[in-house]
Design a protein around this motif. Sequence first.
Motif, PDB file in Angstrom:
ATOM      1  N   VAL A  64       0.835  -1.203   0.000  1.00  0.00           N
ATOM      2  CA  VAL A  64       0.000   0.000   0.000  1.00  0.00           C
ATOM      3  C   VAL A  64       0.871   1.256   0.000  1.00  0.00           C
ATOM      4  O   VAL A  64       0.576   2.234  -0.715  1.00  0.00           O
ATOM      5  CB  VAL A  64      -0.949  -0.006   1.206  1.00  0.00           C
ATOM      6  CG1 VAL A  64      -1.709   1.318   1.303  1.00  0.00           C
ATOM      7  CG2 VAL A  64      -1.941  -1.167   1.108  1.00  0.00           C
ATOM      8  N   ASP A  65       1.967   1.250   0.761  1.00  0.00           N
ATOM      9  CA  ASP A  65       2.880   2.404   0.775  1.00  0.00           C
ATOM     10  C   ASP A  65       3.428   2.677  -0.626  1.00  0.00           C
ATOM     11  O   ASP A  65       3.468   3.834  -1.077  1.00  0.00           O
ATOM     12  CB  ASP A  65       4.032   2.159   1.745  1.00  0.00           C
ATOM     13  CG  ASP A  65       3.618   2.299   3.204  1.00  0.00           C
ATOM     14  OD1 ASP A  65       2.538   2.864   3.461  1.00  0.00           O
ATOM     15  OD2 ASP A  65       4.378   1.837   4.081  1.00  0.00           O
ATOM     16  N   TYR A  66       3.847   1.632  -1.324  1.00  0.00           N
ATOM     17  CA  TYR A  66       4.373   1.814  -2.686  1.00  0.00           C
ATOM     18  C   TYR A  66       3.266   2.252  -3.644  1.00  0.00           C
ATOM     19  O   TYR A  66       3.523   2.987  -4.611  1.00  0.00           O
ATOM     20  CB  TYR A  66       5.033   0.528  -3.179  1.00  0.00           C
ATOM     21  CG  TYR A  66       6.461   0.353  -2.682  1.00  0.00           C
ATOM     22  CD1 TYR A  66       7.486   1.163  -3.170  1.00  0.00           C
ATOM     23  CD2 TYR A  66       6.778  -0.613  -1.739  1.00  0.00           C
ATOM     24  CE1 TYR A  66       8.788   1.016  -2.717  1.00  0.00           C
ATOM     25  CE2 TYR A  66       8.080  -0.773  -1.278  1.00  0.00           C
ATOM     26  CZ  TYR A  66       9.086   0.051  -1.775  1.00  0.00           C
ATOM     27  OH  TYR A  66      10.382  -0.100  -1.319  1.00  0.00           O
ATOM     28  N   MET A  67       2.040   1.826  -3.401  1.00  0.00           N
ATOM     29  CA  MET A  67       0.926   2.289  -4.230  1.00  0.00           C
ATOM     30  C   MET A  67       0.696   3.784  -4.030  1.00  0.00           C
ATOM     31  O   MET A  67       0.482   4.529  -4.999  1.00  0.00           O
ATOM     32  CB  MET A  67      -0.338   1.497  -3.907  1.00  0.00           C
ATOM     33  CG  MET A  67      -0.279   0.038  -4.343  1.00  0.00           C
ATOM     34  SD  MET A  67      -1.713  -0.922  -3.773  1.00  0.00           S
ATOM     35  CE  MET A  67      -3.020  -0.246  -4.812  1.00  0.00           C
ATOM     36  N   ARG A  68       0.760   4.231  -2.794  1.00  0.00           N
ATOM     37  CA  ARG A  68       0.556   5.662  -2.520  1.00  0.00           C
ATOM     38  C   ARG A  68       1.668   6.502  -3.141  1.00  0.00           C
ATOM     39  O   ARG A  68       1.456   7.677  -3.475  1.00  0.00           O
ATOM     40  CB  ARG A  68       0.472   5.895  -1.016  1.00  0.00           C
ATOM     41  CG  ARG A  68      -0.804   5.325  -0.377  1.00  0.00           C
ATOM     42  CD  ARG A  68      -1.012   5.861   1.020  1.00  0.00           C
ATOM     43  NE  ARG A  68      -2.160   5.273   1.686  1.00  0.00           N
ATOM     44  CZ  ARG A  68      -3.426   5.641   1.498  1.00  0.00           C
ATOM     45  NH1 ARG A  68      -3.711   6.604   0.632  1.00  0.00           N
ATOM     46  NH2 ARG A  68      -4.419   5.046   2.172  1.00  0.00           N
ATOM     47  N   GLN A  69       2.849   5.917  -3.301  1.00  0.00           N
ATOM     48  CA  GLN A  69       3.972   6.613  -3.936  1.00  0.00           C
ATOM     49  C   GLN A  69       3.879   6.565  -5.462  1.00  0.00           C
ATOM     50  O   GLN A  69       4.686   7.191  -6.157  1.00  0.00           O
ATOM     51  CB  GLN A  69       5.296   5.982  -3.511  1.00  0.00           C
ATOM     52  CG  GLN A  69       5.609   6.080  -2.028  1.00  0.00           C
ATOM     53  CD  GLN A  69       6.819   5.241  -1.650  1.00  0.00           C
ATOM     54  OE1 GLN A  69       7.752   5.061  -2.448  1.00  0.00           O
ATOM     55  NE2 GLN A  69       6.813   4.707  -0.432  1.00  0.00           N
ATOM     56  N   GLY A  70       2.915   5.794  -5.970  1.00  0.00           N
ATOM     57  CA  GLY A  70       2.788   5.643  -7.419  1.00  0.00           C
ATOM     58  C   GLY A  70       3.721   4.616  -8.010  1.00  0.00           C
ATOM     59  O   GLY A  70       3.803   4.477  -9.236  1.00  0.00           O
ATOM     60  N   ARG A  71       4.409   3.868  -7.157  1.00  0.00           N
ATOM     61  CA  ARG A  71       5.383   2.889  -7.643  1.00  0.00           C
ATOM     62  C   ARG A  71       4.707   1.571  -8.026  1.00  0.00           C
ATOM     63  O   ARG A  71       5.163   0.877  -8.925  1.00  0.00           O
ATOM     64  CB  ARG A  71       6.442   2.639  -6.569  1.00  0.00           C
ATOM     65  CG  ARG A  71       7.289   3.868  -6.258  1.00  0.00           C
ATOM     66  CD  ARG A  71       8.228   4.197  -7.422  1.00  0.00           C
ATOM     67  NE  ARG A  71       9.198   3.124  -7.604  1.00  0.00           N
ATOM     68  CZ  ARG A  71       9.152   2.221  -8.575  1.00  0.00           C
ATOM     69  NH1 ARG A  71       8.207   2.261  -9.498  1.00  0.00           N
ATOM     70  NH2 ARG A  71      10.074   1.289  -8.638  1.00  0.00           N
ATOM     71  N   ILE A  72       3.690   1.173  -7.302  1.00  0.00           N
ATOM     72  CA  ILE A  72       2.877   0.013  -7.668  1.00  0.00           C
ATOM     73  C   ILE A  72       1.538   0.547  -8.152  1.00  0.00           C
ATOM     74  O   ILE A  72       0.879   1.326  -7.471  1.00  0.00           O
ATOM     75  CB  ILE A  72       2.698  -0.959  -6.475  1.00  0.00           C
ATOM     76  CG1 ILE A  72       4.046  -1.601  -6.119  1.00  0.00           C
ATOM     77  CG2 ILE A  72       1.667  -2.034  -6.805  1.00  0.00           C
ATOM     78  CD1 ILE A  72       3.997  -2.530  -4.917  1.00  0.00           C
TER      79      ILE A  72
END
Length: 380
Positions: A297-305
Amino acid sequence: MKRIGRWGMTALALTLMTAACGSTTPDAGEDSTPIRRAPTPDNEFTPAELEAVLDNLVAEINKSSSRPMQITVLLKDATGFWAPVVRAANRALGELGATGNVIGPVAQTDDVDEAERLQNRQISQTVEDGAEGLGLAPFNDIQTAAVDEAVAKGVHVVTLDTDVASSKRSLFVGTLDKAAGAAAGKTLLAMLPPAPGTVIIHGNVDQAWSNGMERTQGARDVFEAAGYEVLVRQSTWDDGGETEDIAWMKAELEAAEPPVVGMIGLFDISYRCAMAADAAGKPDIPIVAFDFDPKTVDYMRQGRIKATHTQRQYYQGYLVPYILHGIKNIGLDATREILAPQMVDDVRVNTGLDVVPADKIDAYNDFLDSLEVDSLEASQ
C-alpha cells in the motif's frame, strides 16, 4: 492464501452463534421464520454478482419451511487472513438461525504434518458432536479420508480457500488460482508497451505448492500469448529471502534481453518488485501486486505500484454456511443451479478478486470498513 508454515493460535469454538429460531425443527405445517440477510452497504467494490447469487439462494430457500441446521466451520487459523472469514461465517450462522461454531486450530505447532493430523481429528470430532454441515479450510489431500468418512455419515462438506479435490466434498468455494493469476496478468498487460519485452513474475516454480504454481502459470500464459518473454523469480518467505529476491530481480532488470518492461508480484510480498526496481534505478517500470500488505500500500501511494489484487476471504466465509444450508433445504442440485453464475465447473465456486488501483486505496479501505474488516487483516 499465502503459503505459511505456522498455525499459531489456539481458537476452539471461537464464537457460538445460536438463534432461538434455530433450536428446534418447525412442526408440520408451521411456517419457519424467513431468512433475512443484513443489508450490504453499497460500494464500488461490492461484488454485485456474489450478492445477487446470495439473494437468489435465500429467496429459493424461503419458498418453503427452512429447517434449522448445525454447522461447523473449521479453519486453519483464526487471525490475519482468516479473521474476516471468522467474522463473516459467524454473521452468516446468526442470520441463518443455525446452531454452530467457527473453529480454529486446537493446538500450537510448527510441525506441518502434526497440524494436518490435528485437523483430521477435528473433522472426526465435528461429526461426533452432531454437525450436519461442515465448512472446511483443509491443508491438502491428506484430509481426503476424514472428509469422505464425514460424508459417509451424512455430513455435507464444502471446502474453502484450499480444496480436497480427491474427496467426496460437495463444493469448493474460493479464489481459483489460475484465473487469479490471469486476471492480475491482464491488469499489467494493459500498462505495457507492445512486445517484444521481458516481464518479471515474482511467483512460484515449486511443484510442491500447486496453488502457487497455478497462479504463476495463469499470469505467465497471459504474457506469453501477447509475445513477451517471461522470467519467474521463486518467492520465498525464509530468512534472507527478501535480500535474495531483490538481488535476483535487480540483476535481471539490468541485464535481460529484451529489456524488462513490467513486473508482477503474485503473493503478499509483491512489494519486493518495487524494491528491486528502485535498486536497479528503474522506478518507471510498471508494477502490479497481489494482496494488501502495508508495504504494498505504501508503494501504491507513492505511485510505484499501479494496482493490487485482493482475495475475497470475507465472502468465502459468508458463502459457506449459506451453501450448506441450501444443500440441506433445497438439495445440492438446486443449490448448484443458483450458484451457476459463479461456478467454473460442477464443483468449484469462484469468489473472484478485487482489483484495487493505486488511486482507489481509500475507497477500498471504506469498503473493508463497511464489512467490519480491518485492512491489516485483509493484507495477510
